[in-house]
Design a protein around this motif. Sequence first.
Motif, PDB file in Angstrom:
ATOM      1  N   ASP A 141       0.854  -1.185   0.000  1.00 43.68           N
ATOM      2  CA  ASP A 141       0.000   0.000   0.000  1.00 43.68           C
ATOM      3  C   ASP A 141       0.889   1.234   0.000  1.00 43.68           C
ATOM      4  O   ASP A 141       1.775   1.364   0.846  1.00 43.68           O
ATOM      5  CB  ASP A 141      -0.898   0.030   1.245  1.00 43.68           C
ATOM      6  N   PHE A 142       0.643   2.134  -0.949  1.00 42.94           N
ATOM      7  CA  PHE A 142       1.397   3.375  -1.049  1.00 42.94           C
ATOM      8  C   PHE A 142       0.540   4.506  -0.499  1.00 42.94           C
ATOM      9  O   PHE A 142      -0.604   4.682  -0.906  1.00 42.94           O
ATOM     10  CB  PHE A 142       1.788   3.650  -2.505  1.00 42.94           C
ATOM     11  N   VAL A 143       1.123   5.275   0.450  1.00 45.60           N
ATOM     12  CA  VAL A 143       0.399   6.327   1.160  1.00 45.60           C
ATOM     13  C   VAL A 143       1.175   7.627   1.021  1.00 45.60           C
ATOM     14  O   VAL A 143       2.405   7.622   0.945  1.00 45.60           O
ATOM     15  CB  VAL A 143       0.260   5.955   2.660  1.00 45.60           C
ATOM     16  N   ASN A 144       0.447   8.742   1.016  1.00 48.15           N
ATOM     17  CA  ASN A 144       1.061  10.060   1.046  1.00 48.15           C
ATOM     18  C   ASN A 144       0.642  10.707   2.361  1.00 48.15           C
ATOM     19  O   ASN A 144      -0.517  11.069   2.531  1.00 48.15           O
ATOM     20  CB  ASN A 144       0.603  10.887  -0.151  1.00 48.15           C
ATOM     21  N   ILE A 145       1.594  10.812   3.294  1.00 47.60           N
ATOM     22  CA  ILE A 145       1.310  11.405   4.594  1.00 47.60           C
ATOM     23  C   ILE A 145       1.834  12.832   4.598  1.00 47.60           C
ATOM     24  O   ILE A 145       2.993  13.074   4.277  1.00 47.60           O
ATOM     25  CB  ILE A 145       1.985  10.604   5.727  1.00 47.60           C
ATOM     26  N   MET A 146       0.967  13.760   4.974  1.00 51.26           N
ATOM     27  CA  MET A 146       1.357  15.165   5.052  1.00 51.26           C
ATOM     28  C   MET A 146       1.332  15.626   6.509  1.00 51.26           C
ATOM     29  O   MET A 146       0.398  15.284   7.238  1.00 51.26           O
ATOM     30  CB  MET A 146       0.414  16.036   4.217  1.00 51.26           C
ATOM     31  N   PRO A 147       2.348  16.392   6.933  1.00 49.57           N
ATOM     32  CA  PRO A 147       2.369  16.885   8.311  1.00 49.57           C
ATOM     33  C   PRO A 147       1.122  17.702   8.625  1.00 49.57           C
ATOM     34  O   PRO A 147       0.633  18.465   7.789  1.00 49.57           O
ATOM     35  CB  PRO A 147       3.617  17.781   8.344  1.00 49.57           C
ATOM     36  N   GLY A 148       0.609  17.509   9.828  1.00 45.98           N
ATOM     37  CA  GLY A 148      -0.560  18.259  10.257  1.00 45.98           C
ATOM     38  C   GLY A 148      -1.881  17.707   9.755  1.00 45.98           C
ATOM     39  O   GLY A 148      -2.938  18.244  10.057  1.00 45.98           O
ATOM     40  N   THR A 149      -1.820  16.652   8.982  1.00 42.80           N
ATOM     41  CA  THR A 149      -3.045  16.043   8.471  1.00 42.80           C
ATOM     42  C   THR A 149      -3.401  14.854   9.355  1.00 42.80           C
ATOM     43  O   THR A 149      -2.590  13.934   9.494  1.00 42.80           O
ATOM     44  CB  THR A 149      -2.851  15.552   7.012  1.00 42.80           C
ATOM     45  N   PRO A 150      -4.584  14.871   9.964  1.00 43.69           N
ATOM     46  CA  PRO A 150      -4.916  13.815  10.918  1.00 43.69           C
ATOM     47  C   PRO A 150      -5.170  12.453  10.277  1.00 43.69           C
ATOM     48  O   PRO A 150      -5.092  11.438  10.932  1.00 43.69           O
ATOM     49  CB  PRO A 150      -6.193  14.328  11.592  1.00 43.69           C
ATOM     50  N   LYS A 151      -5.458  12.427   8.990  1.00 42.59           N
ATOM     51  CA  LYS A 151      -5.799  11.167   8.344  1.00 42.59           C
ATOM     52  C   LYS A 151      -5.190  11.119   6.952  1.00 42.59           C
ATOM     53  O   LYS A 151      -5.198  12.107   6.233  1.00 42.59           O
ATOM     54  CB  LYS A 151      -7.324  11.042   8.258  1.00 42.59           C
ATOM     55  N   SER A 152      -4.666   9.964   6.583  1.00 42.67           N
ATOM     56  CA  SER A 152      -4.118   9.774   5.241  1.00 42.67           C
ATOM     57  C   SER A 152      -4.787   8.566   4.609  1.00 42.67           C
ATOM     58  O   SER A 152      -5.193   7.635   5.297  1.00 42.67           O
ATOM     59  CB  SER A 152      -2.608   9.569   5.296  1.00 42.67           C
ATOM     60  N   LYS A 153      -4.878   8.579   3.287  1.00 43.46           N
ATOM     61  CA  LYS A 153      -5.500   7.480   2.567  1.00 43.46           C
ATOM     62  C   LYS A 153      -4.474   6.750   1.725  1.00 43.46           C
ATOM     63  O   LYS A 153      -3.507   7.343   1.260  1.00 43.46           O
ATOM     64  CB  LYS A 153      -6.611   8.003   1.653  1.00 43.46           C
ATOM     65  N   VAL A 154      -4.731   5.473   1.514  1.00 40.57           N
ATOM     66  CA  VAL A 154      -3.918   4.688   0.593  1.00 40.57           C
ATOM     67  C   VAL A 154      -4.175   5.236  -0.804  1.00 40.57           C
ATOM     68  O   VAL A 154      -5.320   5.363  -1.229  1.00 40.57           O
ATOM     69  CB  VAL A 154      -4.277   3.189   0.675  1.00 40.57           C
ATOM     70  N   LYS A 155      -3.103   5.604  -1.510  1.00 43.46           N
ATOM     71  CA  LYS A 155      -3.220   6.156  -2.864  1.00 43.46           C
ATOM     72  C   LYS A 155      -3.193   5.080  -3.930  1.00 43.46           C
ATOM     73  O   LYS A 155      -3.740   5.226  -5.009  1.00 43.46           O
ATOM     74  CB  LYS A 155      -2.097   7.160  -3.126  1.00 43.46           C
ATOM     75  N   SER A 156      -2.495   3.973  -3.613  1.00 46.85           N
ATOM     76  CA  SER A 156      -2.399   2.883  -4.577  1.00 46.85           C
ATOM     77  C   SER A 156      -2.081   1.593  -3.836  1.00 46.85           C
ATOM     78  O   SER A 156      -1.342   1.603  -2.853  1.00 46.85           O
ATOM     79  CB  SER A 156      -1.297   3.188  -5.595  1.00 46.85           C
ATOM     80  N   ARG A 157      -2.661   0.507  -4.273  1.00 47.66           N
ATOM     81  CA  ARG A 157      -2.372  -0.816  -3.699  1.00 47.66           C
ATOM     82  C   ARG A 157      -1.929  -1.727  -4.835  1.00 47.66           C
ATOM     83  O   ARG A 157      -2.607  -1.856  -5.856  1.00 47.66           O
ATOM     84  CB  ARG A 157      -3.612  -1.384  -3.019  1.00 47.66           C
ATOM     85  N   ILE A 158      -0.789  -2.363  -4.631  1.00 50.52           N
ATOM     86  CA  ILE A 158      -0.256  -3.301  -5.614  1.00 50.52           C
ATOM     87  C   ILE A 158      -0.187  -4.678  -4.946  1.00 50.52           C
ATOM     88  O   ILE A 158       0.347  -4.804  -3.844  1.00 50.52           O
ATOM     89  CB  ILE A 158       1.157  -2.884  -6.090  1.00 50.52           C
ATOM     90  N   ILE A 159      -0.738  -5.676  -5.619  1.00 50.36           N
ATOM     91  CA  ILE A 159      -0.725  -7.043  -5.091  1.00 50.36           C
ATOM     92  C   ILE A 159       0.163  -7.879  -6.008  1.00 50.36           C
ATOM     93  O   ILE A 159      -0.019  -7.882  -7.230  1.00 50.36           O
ATOM     94  CB  ILE A 159      -2.153  -7.622  -5.037  1.00 50.36           C
ATOM     95  N   LEU A 160       1.148  -8.550  -5.405  1.00 49.68           N
ATOM     96  CA  LEU A 160       2.146  -9.311  -6.156  1.00 49.68           C
ATOM     97  C   LEU A 160       2.226 -10.750  -5.660  1.00 49.68           C
ATOM     98  O   LEU A 160       2.013 -11.004  -4.470  1.00 49.68           O
ATOM     99  CB  LEU A 160       3.538  -8.696  -5.958  1.00 49.68           C
ATOM    100  N   THR A 161       2.585 -11.652  -6.557  1.00 51.24           N
ATOM    101  CA  THR A 161       2.914 -13.000  -6.118  1.00 51.24           C
ATOM    102  C   THR A 161       4.268 -12.939  -5.407  1.00 51.24           C
ATOM    103  O   THR A 161       5.035 -11.987  -5.617  1.00 51.24           O
ATOM    104  CB  THR A 161       3.031 -13.966  -7.315  1.00 51.24           C
ATOM    105  N   PRO A 162       4.595 -13.910  -4.572  1.00 48.34           N
ATOM    106  CA  PRO A 162       5.917 -13.904  -3.930  1.00 48.34           C
ATOM    107  C   PRO A 162       7.068 -13.847  -4.942  1.00 48.34           C
ATOM    108  O   PRO A 162       8.060 -13.155  -4.721  1.00 48.34           O
ATOM    109  CB  PRO A 162       5.938 -15.216  -3.137  1.00 48.34           C
ATOM    110  N   GLN A 163       6.920 -14.521  -6.066  1.00 48.70           N
ATOM    111  CA  GLN A 163       7.967 -14.510  -7.087  1.00 48.70           C
ATOM    112  C   GLN A 163       8.140 -13.109  -7.672  1.00 48.70           C
ATOM    113  O   GLN A 163       9.265 -12.643  -7.865  1.00 48.70           O
ATOM    114  CB  GLN A 163       7.647 -15.514  -8.209  1.00 48.70           C
ATOM    115  N   HIS A 164       7.041 -12.433  -7.952  1.00 43.27           N
ATOM    116  CA  HIS A 164       7.130 -11.083  -8.503  1.00 43.27           C
ATOM    117  C   HIS A 164       7.642 -10.097  -7.450  1.00 43.27           C
ATOM    118  O   HIS A 164       8.368  -9.158  -7.784  1.00 43.27           O
ATOM    119  CB  HIS A 164       5.778 -10.628  -9.069  1.00 43.27           C
ATOM    120  N   ALA A 165       7.288 -10.307  -6.186  1.00 43.06           N
ATOM    121  CA  ALA A 165       7.797  -9.448  -5.119  1.00 43.06           C
ATOM    122  C   ALA A 165       9.320  -9.564  -5.033  1.00 43.06           C
ATOM    123  O   ALA A 165      10.026  -8.560  -4.883  1.00 43.06           O
ATOM    124  CB  ALA A 165       7.158  -9.814  -3.780  1.00 43.06           C
ATOM    125  N   LYS A 166       9.829 -10.774  -5.163  1.00 42.93           N
ATOM    126  CA  LYS A 166      11.278 -10.984  -5.117  1.00 42.93           C
ATOM    127  C   LYS A 166      11.958 -10.340  -6.325  1.00 42.93           C
ATOM    128  O   LYS A 166      12.999  -9.701  -6.196  1.00 42.93           O
ATOM    129  CB  LYS A 166      11.603 -12.477  -5.057  1.00 42.93           C
TER     130      LYS A 166
END
Length: 106
Positions: free
Chosen positions: A43-68
């Motif tokens: 999960d890729f997130v963009n956290i900004m200072p002073g912001t109480p909540k951040s959202k996941v901007k992108s989720r990538i799902i990989l097989t273990p082989q592709h992760a390696k």
Amino acid sequence: MADDKKQNQNQKKINIELTEDMAQGTYSNLAIINHSVSEFVVDFVNIMPGTPKSKVKSRIILTPQHAKRLAKALADNVKRFENAHGVIKDYEKQPVPLNFGPTGQA
């Protein structure tokens, strides 16, 4: 024979489309990685200072082989980048708490 060789080379090429929206990219300054026996979830997130909540901007799902493969490709690219531009400084910061940002007052 030359035609057969040329045809085999053309068959090995992958046609990848990059839309204008996707080409803009999405900034992320935090990646949260989880895994199970069958997949890695990044999960890729963009956290900004002073912001109480951040959202996941992108989720990538990989097989273990592709992760390696991704880990190896990233390591190789970081090495080539550092050879060309110098060592990337690793500022060891404390982990970002889940309640990042100001808290509400009652």
